[in-house]
Design an enzyme around this catalytic site. Structure first.
Site, PDB file in Angstrom:
ATOM      1  N   TYR A  64       0.836  -1.516  -0.347  1.00 39.20           N
ATOM      2  CA  TYR A  64      -0.019  -0.390  -0.047  1.00 39.20           C
ATOM      3  C   TYR A  64       0.773   0.856  -0.130  1.00 39.20           C
ATOM      4  O   TYR A  64       2.124   1.832   0.726  1.00 39.20           O
ATOM      5  CB  TYR A  64      -0.610  -0.004   1.503  1.00 39.20           C
ATOM      6  CG  TYR A  64      -2.012  -0.320   1.186  1.00 39.20           C
ATOM      7  CD1 TYR A  64      -2.857   0.649   0.049  1.00 39.20           C
ATOM      8  CD2 TYR A  64      -3.168  -1.390   1.233  1.00 39.20           C
ATOM      9  CE1 TYR A  64      -3.887   0.741  -0.458  1.00 39.20           C
ATOM     10  CE2 TYR A  64      -5.048  -1.409   0.635  1.00 39.20           C
ATOM     11  CZ  TYR A  64      -4.951  -0.420  -0.082  1.00 39.20           C
ATOM     12  OH  TYR A  64      -6.039  -0.509  -0.263  1.00 39.20           O
ATOM     13  N   ASP A 241      -7.115  14.879 -23.895  1.00 37.06           N
ATOM     14  CA  ASP A 241      -6.386  13.155 -23.234  1.00 37.06           C
ATOM     15  C   ASP A 241      -5.738  12.619 -24.591  1.00 37.06           C
ATOM     16  O   ASP A 241      -6.845  12.611 -25.776  1.00 37.06           O
ATOM     17  CB  ASP A 241      -7.843  12.394 -23.119  1.00 37.06           C
ATOM     18  CG  ASP A 241      -8.131  11.361 -22.661  1.00 37.06           C
ATOM     19  OD1 ASP A 241      -7.079  10.046 -22.987  1.00 37.06           O
ATOM     20  OD2 ASP A 241      -9.298  11.017 -23.195  1.00 37.06           O
ATOM     21  N   LYS A 273      -1.499   1.840 -24.873  1.00 30.85           N
ATOM     22  CA  LYS A 273      -1.905   2.137 -26.424  1.00 30.85           C
ATOM     23  C   LYS A 273      -0.674   2.318 -27.516  1.00 30.85           C
ATOM     24  O   LYS A 273       0.156   1.252 -27.144  1.00 30.85           O
ATOM     25  CB  LYS A 273      -2.893   2.828 -26.470  1.00 30.85           C
ATOM     26  CG  LYS A 273      -3.876   2.626 -25.495  1.00 30.85           C
ATOM     27  CD  LYS A 273      -5.594   3.759 -26.485  1.00 30.85           C
ATOM     28  CE  LYS A 273      -6.544   3.305 -25.173  1.00 30.85           C
ATOM     29  NZ  LYS A 273      -7.390   4.259 -25.258  1.00 30.85           N
ATOM     30  N   ARG A 279      -0.403  -1.756 -18.505  1.00 28.43           N
ATOM     31  CA  ARG A 279      -2.117  -1.078 -18.403  1.00 28.43           C
ATOM     32  C   ARG A 279      -1.806   0.421 -17.757  1.00 28.43           C
ATOM     33  O   ARG A 279      -1.745  -0.565 -16.127  1.00 28.43           O
ATOM     34  CB  ARG A 279      -2.875  -2.054 -18.228  1.00 28.43           C
ATOM     35  CG  ARG A 279      -3.187  -3.366 -19.138  1.00 28.43           C
ATOM     36  CD  ARG A 279      -4.481  -3.902 -19.015  1.00 28.43           C
ATOM     37  NE  ARG A 279      -5.425  -3.093 -19.906  1.00 28.43           N
ATOM     38  CZ  ARG A 279      -5.644  -2.818 -21.240  1.00 28.43           C
ATOM     39  NH1 ARG A 279      -4.784  -3.536 -21.908  1.00 28.43           N
ATOM     40  NH2 ARG A 279      -6.099  -2.690 -21.522  1.00 28.43           N
TER      41      ARG A 279
HETATM   42  C1  LIG Z   1      -8.993   4.612 -24.631  1.00 23.44           C
HETATM   43  C2  LIG Z   1      -9.245   5.650 -23.769  1.00 23.44           C
HETATM   44  C3  LIG Z   1      -9.896   5.851 -22.638  1.00 23.44           C
HETATM   45  C4  LIG Z   1      -9.358   5.044 -21.782  1.00 23.44           C
HETATM   46  O1  LIG Z   1      -8.409   3.854 -21.536  1.00 23.44           O
HETATM   47  P1  LIG Z   1      -8.936   3.271 -19.872  1.00 23.44           P
HETATM   48  O2  LIG Z   1      -7.532   2.959 -19.589  1.00 23.44           O
HETATM   49  O3  LIG Z   1      -9.086   1.699 -21.066  1.00 23.44           O
HETATM   50  O4  LIG Z   1      -9.686   3.470 -18.816  1.00 23.44           O
HETATM   51  C5  LIG Z   1      -9.421   7.193 -22.147  1.00 23.44           C
HETATM   52  N1  LIG Z   1      -9.211   8.681 -23.415  1.00 23.44           N
HETATM   53  C6  LIG Z   1      -9.354   8.079 -25.122  1.00 23.44           C
HETATM   54  C7  LIG Z   1      -9.534   8.870 -25.901  1.00 23.44           C
HETATM   55  C8  LIG Z   1      -9.347   7.033 -24.821  1.00 23.44           C
HETATM   56  O5  LIG Z   1      -8.309   6.305 -26.079  1.00 23.44           O
END
Ligand SMILES: *Cc1c(COP(=O)(O)O)cnc(C)c1O
Length: 478
Positions: A64, A241, A273, A279
């Site tokens: 933690y 984002d 990604k 992740r």
């Molecule tokens: C994939 C994505 C997310 C979410 O990501 P997670 O790890 O699945 O929560 C948020 N914003 C955008 C633009 C994304 O493409």
């Protein structure tokens, strides 16, 4: 690193797991086989390095570590401090950011941290100041009630879902849509491109607290300098984002006006990604938001995941190496080769091409819905996902688009020649697939026919294509 070390590491790990629950060990092994054998064109997926994967499987998971580096609510966090500080340092250096917060567990969580940091900075802090108290616990019941109403009544302007925006940018099914009064900006129907004049117009009318840039299905560059000017002109905080394209920013494919980091007040991303890490999520911000961002846990996050932060540090170290810039450029070269291959064969693409890692095929050109196309491609060994196109007549479930992306295949080492072959396989399947009809004779949005022999033939060709570039060549599970 010797191939031997990596094979030994994964083999030993599976042996240890197998002794407790063999079905889990088998599923892990089967997952590697499946990933090796599928032509993965899912734009949001990738293959993390063995070092990144291995950094996650250890006793850091037991710890933690609420709080931040050097200021924890738990004892004994010195080693967590080491990896969290390292991950943040790599992130700041890689992106040229003033501050990095590497605790978010996912992209959604990173966005929640960012939204609440902005709300705390722009709504809560002024209210505390006005009431002349230091923290929320010192507010009167009446002042607290008023502040809660105000926090829940702010405005957000983001990209519309069917133009490629994301659910977490203020759409009703997501908590962001329940928190914010949201408007969205779309794309020009004629070009498919963001219409910045229109964004400015909506911003002037709507006066959002937060202007959000970023997408998960828009195949073009975005001019973040212009979006920042629009945000400034209406007093909005500018958030980007970059979940999908962080790898292209890290690899310096997107620079200048197209690099969000120098233009945005706050930037969120996933790490798994195009960035090719574990992740997870991350927030980068200007110094004035740093304190609020660091309160992400326990504001909206559970305890940090130290094992994932260790893996983030590894992956970010990899992304700082010169070969990552080369990788990022190849992602775009491959996406463009795929787009050209499809266009040349007669496919209809949203915006007519791509500047980034993804291509959006408008499959209405093949007389299909996204759902039919996705399934027919899957029958043929090609993994994609359906996606809305702008002004989609088939809605968000059936859709009229197929989104394909190149980060994963580029990690495997496939190049532009293989992308042309991939375009041929996709085009073949889509031209040979026929939309079905319902029992009452109306067109079905789900049923289709595709000759099984053809699907098998394409699947074999896809496997042959992949065989030339094995996935995780250093990992032999025996
Ligand atoms: C994939 C994505 C997310 C979410 O990501 P997670 O790890 O699945 O929560 C948020 N914003 C955008 C633009 C994304 O493409």
């Amino acid at each position: 690193m010797s191939r031997n070390a990596e094979s030994t590491a994964f083999r030993s790990a599976l042996e240890v797991i197998r002794a407790v629950e063999p079905r889990v060990a088998d599923a892990i092994g089967a997952e590697l086989t499946d990933q090796r054998e599928s032509l993965k064109l899912i734009a949001s997926e990738n293959y993390a390095s063995p070092a990144t994967l291995l950094a996650m499987g250890n006793w850091f998971s037991d710890k933690y570590a609420e709080g931040t580096v050097g200021r924890r609510f738990y004892a004994g966090c010195q080693n967590v401090d080491t990896v969290e500080a390292l991950a943040a340092e790599h992130a700041r250096e890689l992106f040229g950011a003033a501050h990095a917060y590497v605790q978010p567990h996912s992209g959604i969580d990173a966005n929640l941290v960012a939204f609440w940091a902005v709300l705390a900075d722009r709504v809560e802090s002024p209210a505390l100041k006005k009431a002349q108290v230091r923290q929320v616990n010192d507010l009167t019941e009446a002042d607290w009630f008023a502040l809660r109403r105000e926090l829940g009544n702010q405005r957000m302007l983001g990209m519309s879902l069917d133009a490629g925006g994301h659910l977490t940018h203020g759409f009703r099914p997501n908590i962001s849509g329940k928190m914010f009064d949201q408007r969205s900006y779309g794309t020009d129907p004629a070009t498919g491109l963001i219409d910045y004049d229109r964004v400015a117009e909506v911003a002037r009318e709507f006066k959002p607290l937060i202007l959000v840039g970023g997408y998960s299905a828009y195949p073009r560059k975005v001019n973040f300098r212009i979006l920042r000017e629009i945000a400034d002109s209406v007093g909005a905080t500018f958030m980007v984002d970059m979940a999908h394209f962080a790898g292209l920013v890290a690899g310096k494919v997107f620079t200048g006006d197209f690099d969000p980091v120098p233009h945005a007040h706050i930037v969120t991303t996933t790490t798994h990604k195009s960035l090719r890490g574990p992740r997870g999520g991350m927030v980068l911000c200007q110094p004035e938001l740093a304190d609020q961002v660091d309160r992400g846990c326990p504001m909206v996050l559970g305890g940090p995941l130290p094992h994932v932060m260790a893996a983030k540090a590894v992956a970010l170290a990899e992304a700082r190496r010169p070969d990552f810039a080369d990788y990022a450029q190849r992602i775009v070269d491959n996406a463009q080769a795929l787009a050209e291959g499809l266009l040349r064969r007669g496919a209809k693409l949203v915006t007519g091409g791509t500047d980034n890692h993804l291509v959006l095929i408008d499959v209405s050109g093949y007389g299909l819905t996204g759902r039919q196309a996705e399934q027919a491609l899957l029958d043929s060994g090609i993994v994609t996902n359906r996606n809305s196109v702008p002004q989609d007549p088939n809605g968000a479930w059936y859709t009229s688009g197929i989104r394909i992306g190149t980060p994963a295949l580029t990690t495997r080492g496939l190049g532009t020649a293989e992308m042309d072959q991939t375009a041929e396989l996709i085009h073949t399947v889509l031209t040979q697939t026929t939309a079905g009809v319902n029992a009452d004779g109306t067109p079905s949005k789900a049923k289709y026919t595709l000759d099984a022999g053809l699907a098998d033939k394409v699947a074999r060709q896809a496997t042959d294509l992949l065989a030339t570039h094995p996935l995780y060549p250093s990992v032999d599970l025996g």
